[in-house]
Design a protein around this motif. Structure first.
Motif, PDB file in Angstrom:
ATOM      1  N   LYS A  46       0.821  -1.216   0.000  1.00 26.19           N
ATOM      2  CA  LYS A  46       0.000   0.000   0.000  1.00 26.19           C
ATOM      3  C   LYS A  46       0.852   1.262   0.000  1.00 26.19           C
ATOM      4  O   LYS A  46       0.393   2.336  -0.383  1.00 26.19           O
ATOM      5  CB  LYS A  46      -0.929  -0.013   1.218  1.00 26.19           C
ATOM      6  N   ARG A  47       2.085   1.129   0.442  1.00 24.94           N
ATOM      7  CA  ARG A  47       2.986   2.282   0.462  1.00 24.94           C
ATOM      8  C   ARG A  47       3.877   2.338  -0.782  1.00 24.94           C
ATOM      9  O   ARG A  47       4.680   3.246  -0.930  1.00 24.94           O
ATOM     10  CB  ARG A  47       3.883   2.228   1.706  1.00 24.94           C
ATOM     11  N   SER A  48       3.717   1.350  -1.654  1.00 23.26           N
ATOM     12  CA  SER A  48       4.590   1.279  -2.824  1.00 23.26           C
ATOM     13  C   SER A  48       4.203   2.319  -3.866  1.00 23.26           C
ATOM     14  O   SER A  48       3.039   2.413  -4.253  1.00 23.26           O
ATOM     15  CB  SER A  48       4.521  -0.119  -3.445  1.00 23.26           C
ATOM     16  N   GLU A  49       5.181   3.094  -4.314  1.00 27.71           N
ATOM     17  CA  GLU A  49       4.928   4.090  -5.350  1.00 27.71           C
ATOM     18  C   GLU A  49       5.449   3.643  -6.701  1.00 27.71           C
ATOM     19  O   GLU A  49       4.948   4.095  -7.727  1.00 27.71           O
ATOM     20  CB  GLU A  49       5.570   5.420  -4.957  1.00 27.71           C
ATOM     21  N   VAL A  50       6.443   2.783  -6.704  1.00 23.95           N
ATOM     22  CA  VAL A  50       7.014   2.382  -7.995  1.00 23.95           C
ATOM     23  C   VAL A  50       7.087   0.858  -8.139  1.00 23.95           C
ATOM     24  O   VAL A  50       6.936   0.339  -9.247  1.00 23.95           O
ATOM     25  CB  VAL A  50       8.409   3.026  -8.201  1.00 23.95           C
ATOM     26  N   ASN A  51       7.313   0.140  -7.045  1.00 25.88           N
ATOM     27  CA  ASN A  51       7.435  -1.324  -7.156  1.00 25.88           C
ATOM     28  C   ASN A  51       6.148  -1.974  -7.637  1.00 25.88           C
ATOM     29  O   ASN A  51       6.177  -2.848  -8.508  1.00 25.88           O
ATOM     30  CB  ASN A  51       7.836  -1.924  -5.803  1.00 25.88           C
ATOM     31  N   LEU A  52       5.023  -1.565  -7.066  1.00 24.87           N
ATOM     32  CA  LEU A  52       3.758  -2.183  -7.463  1.00 24.87           C
ATOM     33  C   LEU A  52       3.414  -1.884  -8.924  1.00 24.87           C
ATOM     34  O   LEU A  52       3.032  -2.806  -9.667  1.00 24.87           O
ATOM     35  CB  LEU A  52       2.638  -1.739  -6.529  1.00 24.87           C
ATOM     36  N   PRO A  53       3.554  -0.631  -9.393  1.00 26.02           N
ATOM     37  CA  PRO A  53       3.353  -0.392 -10.832  1.00 26.02           C
ATOM     38  C   PRO A  53       4.293  -1.214 -11.709  1.00 26.02           C
ATOM     39  O   PRO A  53       3.904  -1.677 -12.786  1.00 26.02           O
ATOM     40  CB  PRO A  53       3.619   1.112 -10.978  1.00 26.02           C
ATOM     41  N   MET A  54       5.518  -1.430 -11.262  1.00 23.64           N
ATOM     42  CA  MET A  54       6.441  -2.280 -12.028  1.00 23.64           C
ATOM     43  C   MET A  54       5.915  -3.703 -12.106  1.00 23.64           C
ATOM     44  O   MET A  54       5.951  -4.350 -13.159  1.00 23.64           O
ATOM     45  CB  MET A  54       7.827  -2.278 -11.366  1.00 23.64           C
ATOM     46  N   PHE A  55       5.425  -4.190 -10.975  1.00 24.77           N
ATOM     47  CA  PHE A  55       4.901  -5.560 -10.945  1.00 24.77           C
ATOM     48  C   PHE A  55       3.678  -5.684 -11.852  1.00 24.77           C
ATOM     49  O   PHE A  55       3.537  -6.658 -12.597  1.00 24.77           O
ATOM     50  CB  PHE A  55       4.564  -5.938  -9.506  1.00 24.77           C
ATOM     51  N   GLU A  56       2.791  -4.690 -11.795  1.00 26.68           N
ATOM     52  CA  GLU A  56       1.582  -4.729 -12.626  1.00 26.68           C
ATOM     53  C   GLU A  56       1.945  -4.678 -14.107  1.00 26.68           C
ATOM     54  O   GLU A  56       1.332  -5.356 -14.932  1.00 26.68           O
ATOM     55  CB  GLU A  56       0.662  -3.562 -12.259  1.00 26.68           C
ATOM     56  N   HIS A  63      12.033 -21.856 -15.827  1.00 30.31           N
ATOM     57  CA  HIS A  63      12.356 -20.539 -16.379  1.00 30.31           C
ATOM     58  C   HIS A  63      13.854 -20.375 -16.621  1.00 30.31           C
ATOM     59  O   HIS A  63      14.668 -21.083 -16.031  1.00 30.31           O
ATOM     60  CB  HIS A  63      11.845 -19.432 -15.448  1.00 30.31           C
ATOM     61  N   ASP A  64      14.180 -19.410 -17.478  1.00 31.56           N
ATOM     62  CA  ASP A  64      15.574 -19.158 -17.847  1.00 31.56           C
ATOM     63  C   ASP A  64      16.190 -18.015 -17.041  1.00 31.56           C
ATOM     64  O   ASP A  64      17.402 -17.994 -16.810  1.00 31.56           O
ATOM     65  CB  ASP A  64      15.654 -18.784 -19.341  1.00 31.56           C
ATOM     66  N   ILE A  65      15.360 -17.068 -16.680  1.00 30.97           N
ATOM     67  CA  ILE A  65      15.834 -15.852 -16.016  1.00 30.97           C
ATOM     68  C   ILE A  65      15.020 -15.638 -14.742  1.00 30.97           C
ATOM     69  O   ILE A  65      13.789 -15.761 -14.765  1.00 30.97           O
ATOM     70  CB  ILE A  65      15.664 -14.633 -16.950  1.00 30.97           C
ATOM     71  N   VAL A  66      15.706 -15.336 -13.653  1.00 33.40           N
ATOM     72  CA  VAL A  66      15.043 -15.092 -12.370  1.00 33.40           C
ATOM     73  C   VAL A  66      15.309 -13.651 -11.959  1.00 33.40           C
ATOM     74  O   VAL A  66      16.459 -13.192 -11.963  1.00 33.40           O
ATOM     75  CB  VAL A  66      15.559 -16.048 -11.277  1.00 33.40           C
ATOM     76  N   ILE A  67      14.237 -12.950 -11.620  1.00 33.74           N
ATOM     77  CA  ILE A  67      14.369 -11.570 -11.133  1.00 33.74           C
ATOM     78  C   ILE A  67      13.836 -11.510  -9.712  1.00 33.74           C
ATOM     79  O   ILE A  67      12.705 -11.922  -9.445  1.00 33.74           O
ATOM     80  CB  ILE A  67      13.584 -10.578 -12.018  1.00 33.74           C
ATOM     81  N   PHE A  68      14.656 -10.990  -8.806  1.00 34.18           N
ATOM     82  CA  PHE A  68      14.200 -10.659  -7.462  1.00 34.18           C
ATOM     83  C   PHE A  68      13.812  -9.183  -7.478  1.00 34.18           C
ATOM     84  O   PHE A  68      14.676  -8.315  -7.653  1.00 34.18           O
ATOM     85  CB  PHE A  68      15.312 -10.857  -6.425  1.00 34.18           C
ATOM     86  N   GLN A  69      12.538  -8.888  -7.282  1.00 36.95           N
ATOM     87  CA  GLN A  69      12.096  -7.491  -7.246  1.00 36.95           C
ATOM     88  C   GLN A  69      11.674  -7.129  -5.832  1.00 36.95           C
ATOM     89  O   GLN A  69      10.823  -7.797  -5.234  1.00 36.95           O
ATOM     90  CB  GLN A  69      10.920  -7.270  -8.211  1.00 36.95           C
ATOM     91  N   PHE A  70      12.234  -6.045  -5.297  1.00 36.16           N
ATOM     92  CA  PHE A  70      11.962  -5.715  -3.893  1.00 36.16           C
ATOM     93  C   PHE A  70      12.386  -4.283  -3.577  1.00 36.16           C
ATOM     94  O   PHE A  70      13.256  -3.715  -4.252  1.00 36.16           O
ATOM     95  CB  PHE A  70      12.728  -6.676  -2.969  1.00 36.16           C
ATOM     96  N   PRO A  71      11.808  -3.723  -2.516  1.00 45.19           N
ATOM     97  CA  PRO A  71      12.333  -2.463  -1.973  1.00 45.19           C
ATOM     98  C   PRO A  71      13.584  -2.768  -1.158  1.00 45.19           C
ATOM     99  O   PRO A  71      13.639  -3.792  -0.471  1.00 45.19           O
ATOM    100  CB  PRO A  71      11.183  -1.958  -1.099  1.00 45.19           C
ATOM    101  N   PHE A  81      16.496   4.848  -7.762  1.00 45.17           N
ATOM    102  CA  PHE A  81      16.839   5.639  -6.579  1.00 45.17           C
ATOM    103  C   PHE A  81      15.804   6.762  -6.401  1.00 45.17           C
ATOM    104  O   PHE A  81      15.048   7.079  -7.323  1.00 45.17           O
ATOM    105  CB  PHE A  81      18.239   6.236  -6.738  1.00 45.17           C
ATOM    106  N   SER A  82      15.807   7.343  -5.205  1.00 43.83           N
ATOM    107  CA  SER A  82      14.836   8.413  -4.916  1.00 43.83           C
ATOM    108  C   SER A  82      13.451   7.973  -5.382  1.00 43.83           C
ATOM    109  O   SER A  82      12.786   8.641  -6.178  1.00 43.83           O
ATOM    110  CB  SER A  82      15.245   9.713  -5.615  1.00 43.83           C
ATOM    111  N   SER A  83      13.026   6.828  -4.891  1.00 41.06           N
ATOM    112  CA  SER A  83      11.853   6.162  -5.461  1.00 41.06           C
ATOM    113  C   SER A  83      10.550   6.911  -5.244  1.00 41.06           C
ATOM    114  O   SER A  83       9.549   6.593  -5.883  1.00 41.06           O
ATOM    115  CB  SER A  83      11.741   4.742  -4.888  1.00 41.06           C
TER     116      SER A  83
END
Length: 210
Positions: free
Chosen positions: A20-30, A64-72, A156-158
């Motif tokens: 709920k506090r995500s400003e950029v991570n959640l839009p990236m995931f969507e 899968h061939d590529i693994v991405i860890f996405q996180f704050p 940065f400066s997310s």
């Protein structure tokens, strides 16, 4: 790249305990969810009590061939659930050990957001180390498990403006497209602190018919 080239399959493991506090991570995931070559997994949604299904997660890695860890970037590391995922899923004789070859040849990359400015992540900055240096445990994990490791995609400066957020999303889409078509040249990115610096030279595949 040809129109008939088969895309590499990307597994995106998203770990954000306070979406709920995500400003950029959640839009990236969507955004990633809209791409058919990316399998998106919201770890905190799947495992709210941290009861990780090891067999399912290992099969996802195999598929899968590529693994991405996405996180704050929390306290210079990953959120706790993603660390627990590593502890439990990357088992002996699966990810390492004499029979642990399941991840050999796959790619690992981190995609993170940090509240601080890029200048803060330098030897003479507030945090004294670059994000790549702070992520060295993951880089070594990739080495130990026989994976190819790429410099992190970092925002940065997310807490950004809408205009900046749209640029972040455009860069994110560009990276995902480039990864899927194997357009990242290891020699050119090996010494980069973040893979962001390689993005301007990559084609914008989102606007191309492929």
């Amino acid at each position: 790249m040809s129109a008939n080239q088969v895309r590499k399959k990307i597994l995106l493991l998203f770990a954000h305990p306070s979406q709920k506090r995500s400003e950029v991570n959640l839009p990236m995931f969507e955004l990633a969810k809209s791409l058919d070559f990316v399998t998106c997994v919201d770890l905190y949604s799947e495992y709210p009590r941290h009861h990780i299904n090891i067999n399912r997660e290992q099969q996802r890695l195999v598929d899968h061939d590529i693994v991405i860890f996405q996180f704050p970037f929390y306290w210079y590391s990953t959120p706790s659930l993603l660390k627990e995922w590593q502890d439990l899923v990357l088992e002996y004789n699966f990810a390492y050990g004499p029979d642990g070859t399941a991840l050999h040849g796959k790619t690992l990359i981190c995609a993170l957001s940090a509240g601080g400015a890029e200048q803060a992540y330098r030897a003479d900055g507030y945090n004294h180390f670059t994000v790549r240096e702070l992520l060295q445990p993951l880089e070594q994990t990739a080495r130990l498990t026989g994976m190819r490791y790429l410099p992190p995609f970092a925002i940065f400066s997310s807490r950004s403006t809408e205009c900046q957020r749209q640029q972040h999303l455009a860069n994110w889409r560009k990276l995902l497209e480039a990864l899927s078509f194997e357009l990242i040249n290891d020699d050119k990115v090996a010494e980069l602190t973040t893979i962001n610096d390689a993005l301007p030279a990559l084609p914008n595949l989102a606007s191309m018919a492929v």
